[in-house]
Design a protein around this motif. Structure first.
Motif, PDB file in Angstrom:
ATOM      1  N   VAL A   1       4.030   5.377  -5.648  1.00 44.87           N
ATOM      2  CA  VAL A   1       3.950   5.390  -7.118  1.00 44.87           C
ATOM      3  C   VAL A   1       2.910   6.419  -7.564  1.00 44.87           C
ATOM      4  N   GLN A   2       1.777   6.461  -6.871  1.00 45.96           N
ATOM      5  CA  GLN A   2       0.739   7.434  -7.216  1.00 45.96           C
ATOM      6  C   GLN A   2       1.265   8.864  -7.027  1.00 45.96           C
TER       7      GLN A   2
ATOM      8  N   GLU B   1       0.838  -1.216   0.000  1.00 48.69           N
ATOM      9  CA  GLU B   1       0.000   0.000   0.000  1.00 48.69           C
ATOM     10  C   GLU B   1       0.864   1.254   0.000  1.00 48.69           C
ATOM     11  N   GLU B   2       1.929   1.233   0.789  1.00 47.27           N
ATOM     12  CA  GLU B   2       2.856   2.375   0.801  1.00 47.27           C
ATOM     13  C   GLU B   2       3.504   2.550  -0.571  1.00 47.27           C
ATOM     14  N   LEU B   3       3.870   1.432  -1.182  1.00 46.83           N
ATOM     15  CA  LEU B   3       4.469   1.481  -2.509  1.00 46.83           C
ATOM     16  C   LEU B   3       3.466   2.049  -3.522  1.00 46.83           C
TER      17      LEU B   3
ATOM     18  N   ILE C   1       1.724  11.700  -9.933  1.00 46.15           N
ATOM     19  CA  ILE C   1       1.189  13.065  -9.803  1.00 46.15           C
ATOM     20  C   ILE C   1       2.303  14.089  -9.997  1.00 46.15           C
ATOM     21  N   ALA C   2       3.463  13.819  -9.394  1.00 46.54           N
ATOM     22  CA  ALA C   2       4.600  14.731  -9.531  1.00 46.54           C
ATOM     23  C   ALA C   2       5.068  14.809 -10.979  1.00 46.54           C
TER      24      ALA C   2
END
Length: 89
Positions: A17-18, A11-13, A22-23
């Motif tokens: 990634v999300q 979930e952290e990964l 976005i960046a």
């Protein structure tokens, strides 16, 4: 317990990634904006150069017209003096 740790790590990964996506999207948008801005700056500089050249040409024509005007005025004065001299005889 290890399954929860793996799931939490996954979930952290996913979140990382999300955030990265976005960046990256934000960076692409900024680069697009910069490219558009640079294009606008080039267009403004081109217009400025063209206007400066037109101004120089207009100034040259104005100076030339002023010279011609002085010459015409000088010739008119000479012609009037000649006519007066003829009439005074």
């Amino acid at each position: 317990m290890p399954a929860k740790t793996v799931n939490a790590a996954i979930e952290e990964l996913r979140n990382a990634v999300q955030s990265l996506e976005i960046a990256i999207d934000g960076r692409f948008d900024k680069e697009k904006d910069v490219s558009e801005f640079e294009g606008e700056v080039r267009r403004v500089n081109t217009d400025r150069s063209r206007l400066a050249q037109e101004l120089d040409q207009s100034q040259f024509r104005a100076n030339r017209l002023e010279e011609v005007n002085r010459e015409v005025s000088r010739r008119l004065v000479t012609a009037m003096e000649t006519i007066r001299a003829v009439l005074d005889r």
